[in-house]
Motif scaffolding. Sequence first.
Motif, PDB file in Angstrom:
ATOM      1  N   VAL A  80       0.573  -1.067  -0.034  1.00  0.00           N
ATOM      2  CA  VAL A  80       0.237   0.083   0.120  1.00  0.00           C
ATOM      3  C   VAL A  80       0.480   1.065   0.086  1.00  0.00           C
ATOM      4  O   VAL A  80       0.741   2.193  -0.917  1.00  0.00           O
ATOM      5  N   SER A  81       2.075   1.233   1.048  1.00  0.00           N
ATOM      6  CA  SER A  81       2.947   2.317   0.630  1.00  0.00           C
ATOM      7  C   SER A  81       3.446   2.612  -0.139  1.00  0.00           C
ATOM      8  O   SER A  81       3.683   4.049  -0.772  1.00  0.00           O
ATOM      9  N   ASN A  82       3.666   1.524  -1.590  1.00  0.00           N
ATOM     10  CA  ASN A  82       4.585   1.518  -2.373  1.00  0.00           C
ATOM     11  C   ASN A  82       3.291   2.458  -3.090  1.00  0.00           C
ATOM     12  O   ASN A  82       3.952   3.059  -4.188  1.00  0.00           O
ATOM     13  N   TRP A  83       2.760   2.138  -3.824  1.00  0.00           N
ATOM     14  CA  TRP A  83       1.439   2.225  -4.157  1.00  0.00           C
ATOM     15  C   TRP A  83       1.045   3.438  -3.934  1.00  0.00           C
ATOM     16  O   TRP A  83       1.291   4.884  -5.155  1.00  0.00           O
ATOM     17  N   VAL A  84       0.963   4.330  -2.947  1.00  0.00           N
ATOM     18  CA  VAL A  84       0.378   5.443  -2.400  1.00  0.00           C
ATOM     19  C   VAL A  84       1.515   7.015  -2.395  1.00  0.00           C
ATOM     20  O   VAL A  84       1.518   7.595  -3.011  1.00  0.00           O
ATOM     21  N   ASP A  85       2.591   6.169  -2.390  1.00  0.00           N
ATOM     22  CA  ASP A  85       4.078   6.819  -2.799  1.00  0.00           C
ATOM     23  C   ASP A  85       4.748   7.388  -4.384  1.00  0.00           C
ATOM     24  O   ASP A  85       5.378   8.528  -4.038  1.00  0.00           O
ATOM     25  N   GLN A  86       4.037   6.691  -4.928  1.00  0.00           N
ATOM     26  CA  GLN A  86       3.727   7.452  -6.306  1.00  0.00           C
ATOM     27  C   GLN A  86       3.204   8.447  -6.667  1.00  0.00           C
ATOM     28  O   GLN A  86       3.684   8.796  -7.956  1.00  0.00           O
ATOM     29  N   TRP A  91       0.728  15.697  -4.367  1.00  0.00           N
ATOM     30  CA  TRP A  91       0.245  16.973  -3.756  1.00  0.00           C
ATOM     31  C   TRP A  91       1.479  16.976  -2.829  1.00  0.00           C
ATOM     32  O   TRP A  91       1.309  18.018  -1.896  1.00  0.00           O
ATOM     33  N   ASN A  92       2.508  17.110  -2.584  1.00  0.00           N
ATOM     34  CA  ASN A  92       3.609  17.377  -2.242  1.00  0.00           C
ATOM     35  C   ASN A  92       4.359  19.374  -3.078  1.00  0.00           C
ATOM     36  O   ASN A  92       5.260  19.540  -2.905  1.00  0.00           O
ATOM     37  N   ASP A  93       4.047  19.182  -4.424  1.00  0.00           N
ATOM     38  CA  ASP A  93       4.846  19.553  -5.670  1.00  0.00           C
ATOM     39  C   ASP A  93       4.292  21.008  -5.224  1.00  0.00           C
ATOM     40  O   ASP A  93       3.207  21.537  -4.465  1.00  0.00           O
ATOM     41  N   ARG A  94       4.628  22.352  -5.743  1.00  0.00           N
ATOM     42  CA  ARG A  94       4.455  23.935  -4.968  1.00  0.00           C
ATOM     43  C   ARG A  94       2.508  24.289  -5.833  1.00  0.00           C
ATOM     44  O   ARG A  94       2.430  25.348  -6.016  1.00  0.00           O
ATOM     45  N   PHE A  95       2.821  23.326  -6.596  1.00  0.00           N
ATOM     46  CA  PHE A  95       0.984  23.779  -7.881  1.00  0.00           C
ATOM     47  C   PHE A  95       0.222  22.916  -7.021  1.00  0.00           C
ATOM     48  O   PHE A  95      -1.393  23.599  -7.263  1.00  0.00           O
ATOM     49  N   ASP A  96       0.232  22.671  -6.465  1.00  0.00           N
ATOM     50  CA  ASP A  96      -0.947  22.157  -4.845  1.00  0.00           C
ATOM     51  C   ASP A  96      -1.693  23.055  -4.866  1.00  0.00           C
ATOM     52  O   ASP A  96      -3.070  23.613  -4.206  1.00  0.00           O
ATOM     53  N   SER A  97      -0.639  24.321  -4.182  1.00  0.00           N
ATOM     54  CA  SER A  97      -1.073  25.527  -3.082  1.00  0.00           C
ATOM     55  C   SER A  97      -2.238  26.180  -4.464  1.00  0.00           C
ATOM     56  O   SER A  97      -3.440  26.909  -4.283  1.00  0.00           O
ATOM     57  N   LEU A  98      -1.877  26.372  -5.330  1.00  0.00           N
ATOM     58  CA  LEU A  98      -2.767  26.952  -7.142  1.00  0.00           C
ATOM     59  C   LEU A  98      -4.142  25.199  -7.194  1.00  0.00           C
ATOM     60  O   LEU A  98      -4.700  26.970  -7.622  1.00  0.00           O
TER      61      LEU A  98
ATOM     62  N   ILE B  21      -7.719   2.497 -13.082  1.00  0.00           N
ATOM     63  CA  ILE B  21      -7.975   4.161 -13.567  1.00  0.00           C
ATOM     64  C   ILE B  21      -7.252   5.003 -13.047  1.00  0.00           C
ATOM     65  O   ILE B  21      -6.849   6.185 -13.848  1.00  0.00           O
ATOM     66  N   ILE B  22      -7.305   5.307 -11.827  1.00  0.00           N
ATOM     67  CA  ILE B  22      -5.797   6.319 -11.647  1.00  0.00           C
ATOM     68  C   ILE B  22      -4.710   6.185 -12.177  1.00  0.00           C
ATOM     69  O   ILE B  22      -4.432   7.764 -12.230  1.00  0.00           O
ATOM     70  N   ASN B  23      -4.439   5.192 -12.676  1.00  0.00           N
ATOM     71  CA  ASN B  23      -2.978   5.224 -13.021  1.00  0.00           C
ATOM     72  C   ASN B  23      -2.794   5.834 -14.339  1.00  0.00           C
ATOM     73  O   ASN B  23      -1.803   6.479 -14.876  1.00  0.00           O
ATOM     74  N   LEU B  24      -4.005   5.178 -15.298  1.00  0.00           N
ATOM     75  CA  LEU B  24      -3.971   5.978 -16.040  1.00  0.00           C
ATOM     76  C   LEU B  24      -4.479   7.504 -16.512  1.00  0.00           C
ATOM     77  O   LEU B  24      -3.707   7.790 -17.006  1.00  0.00           O
ATOM     78  N   ILE B  25      -5.404   7.544 -15.441  1.00  0.00           N
ATOM     79  CA  ILE B  25      -5.356   9.705 -15.836  1.00  0.00           C
ATOM     80  C   ILE B  25      -4.255  10.628 -15.567  1.00  0.00           C
ATOM     81  O   ILE B  25      -4.124  11.182 -15.328  1.00  0.00           O
ATOM     82  N   VAL B  26      -3.561   9.555 -14.611  1.00  0.00           N
ATOM     83  CA  VAL B  26      -2.250  10.637 -13.678  1.00  0.00           C
ATOM     84  C   VAL B  26      -1.203  10.786 -14.981  1.00  0.00           C
ATOM     85  O   VAL B  26      -0.541  11.783 -15.011  1.00  0.00           O
ATOM     86  N   LYS B  27      -1.565   9.811 -16.026  1.00  0.00           N
ATOM     87  CA  LYS B  27      -0.714   9.880 -16.487  1.00  0.00           C
ATOM     88  C   LYS B  27      -0.910  11.566 -17.856  1.00  0.00           C
ATOM     89  O   LYS B  27      -0.143  12.322 -18.310  1.00  0.00           O
ATOM     90  N   LEU B  74      -5.106  13.818  -6.477  1.00  0.00           N
ATOM     91  CA  LEU B  74      -4.553  12.848  -6.015  1.00  0.00           C
ATOM     92  C   LEU B  74      -4.374  13.860  -4.295  1.00  0.00           C
ATOM     93  O   LEU B  74      -4.191  12.681  -3.275  1.00  0.00           O
ATOM     94  N   ALA B  75      -4.326  14.901  -3.682  1.00  0.00           N
ATOM     95  CA  ALA B  75      -4.194  15.431  -1.925  1.00  0.00           C
ATOM     96  C   ALA B  75      -5.293  14.204  -1.391  1.00  0.00           C
ATOM     97  O   ALA B  75      -4.761  14.101  -0.470  1.00  0.00           O
ATOM     98  N   ALA B  76      -5.821  13.437  -2.176  1.00  0.00           N
ATOM     99  CA  ALA B  76      -7.204  13.135  -1.709  1.00  0.00           C
ATOM    100  C   ALA B  76      -6.863  11.500  -1.533  1.00  0.00           C
ATOM    101  O   ALA B  76      -7.279  10.762  -0.205  1.00  0.00           O
ATOM    102  N   LEU B  77      -5.794  11.004  -2.001  1.00  0.00           N
ATOM    103  CA  LEU B  77      -4.947   9.792  -0.885  1.00  0.00           C
ATOM    104  C   LEU B  77      -3.860  10.313  -0.362  1.00  0.00           C
ATOM    105  O   LEU B  77      -3.374   9.198   1.148  1.00  0.00           O
ATOM    106  N   LYS B  78      -4.146  11.519  -0.262  1.00  0.00           N
ATOM    107  CA  LYS B  78      -3.031  11.895   1.476  1.00  0.00           C
ATOM    108  C   LYS B  78      -3.583  10.683   2.611  1.00  0.00           C
ATOM    109  O   LYS B  78      -2.997  10.708   3.939  1.00  0.00           O
ATOM    110  N   GLU B  79      -4.892  10.364   2.827  1.00  0.00           N
ATOM    111  CA  GLU B  79      -5.058   9.769   4.291  1.00  0.00           C
ATOM    112  C   GLU B  79      -5.210   9.078   3.656  1.00  0.00           C
ATOM    113  O   GLU B  79      -4.113   8.043   4.931  1.00  0.00           O
TER     114      GLU B  79
END
Lengths: 113, 113
Positions: A80-86, A91-98, B21-27, B74-79
């Motif tokens: 799970v960790s690996n999956w979400v880490d990718q 959500w960490n980059d600077r565009f997040d806030s925008l 689906i998530i993996n598709l649209i993230v690209k 993807l910020a929703a994955l923060k949880e």
Amino acid sequence: MSTEARRDVFQAIADPTRRQIINLIVKESMNLNAIAENFNISRPAVSQHIKILTECGIVSIRQEGRERFCEPKLAALKEVSNWVDQYRQFWNDRFDSLDNYLTKIQSDNNLKK
Amino acid sequence: MSTEARRDVFQAIADPTRRQIINLIVKESMNLNAIAENFNISRPAVSQHIKILTECGIVSIRQEGRERFCEPKLAALKEVSNWVDQYRQFWNDRFDSLDNYLTKIQSDNNLKK
DNA sequence: TATATATGTAAGCATTTGGTTACGCAAGTT
DNA sequence: AACTTGCGTAACCAAATGCTTACATATATA
């Protein structure tokens, strides 16, 4: 829960009760009755949840006399960790806030083509 | 999928199709038909998956004419990330390799009492 | 305007899920 | 030996899930 199925870590942690069980036994190894005391569901229901957690490797059982102590094997959560880490960068980059980082990613993709 | 229920991120990502689906649209942001082409299930089935992803905040829709482009939020994955992170120490520490880190944790807990 | 395209949604269905009660059995206790 | 405790499992059940087909609607396009 019923009989069986192909167990999957993502599916295992989808259930809130199972997440609570993990959270319980990570603090202290507990036998099944002790776990069940923390929930409003029946003891067999908890037993079935434990079975699922065991089947996908999140929990292991240590038998001690007639008691069976549940211990977490949290390395199973690595998947799970690996999956979400990718996706962490998204959500960490600077565009997040925008709140338009997705548009940015999109245009990046377009550039690559 | 059916009508409705209490949507939850953990439950949303429990389904392998939805993870794909998530993996598709993230690209690349894609409209619904384009997404559906990648699966063997029907277009309405994909539509329902998208609905679930939308309802729990993982996907947002950008309407463009008659097309609806799916973009990941993807910020929703923060949880999920936060949840799994609290256990990260349990597979990163030095006891991991000895495969008895849980026993160690257990004894730590006993000491605290 | 008639047609094609992109999509949502309802209805129906098989399967899975999460729960229950009832029962069985092994391990301690008296 | 009889009883209690801790637990697994079977049988059953209601609800949720994931899929289908059929249909409706909005937006291009000819």
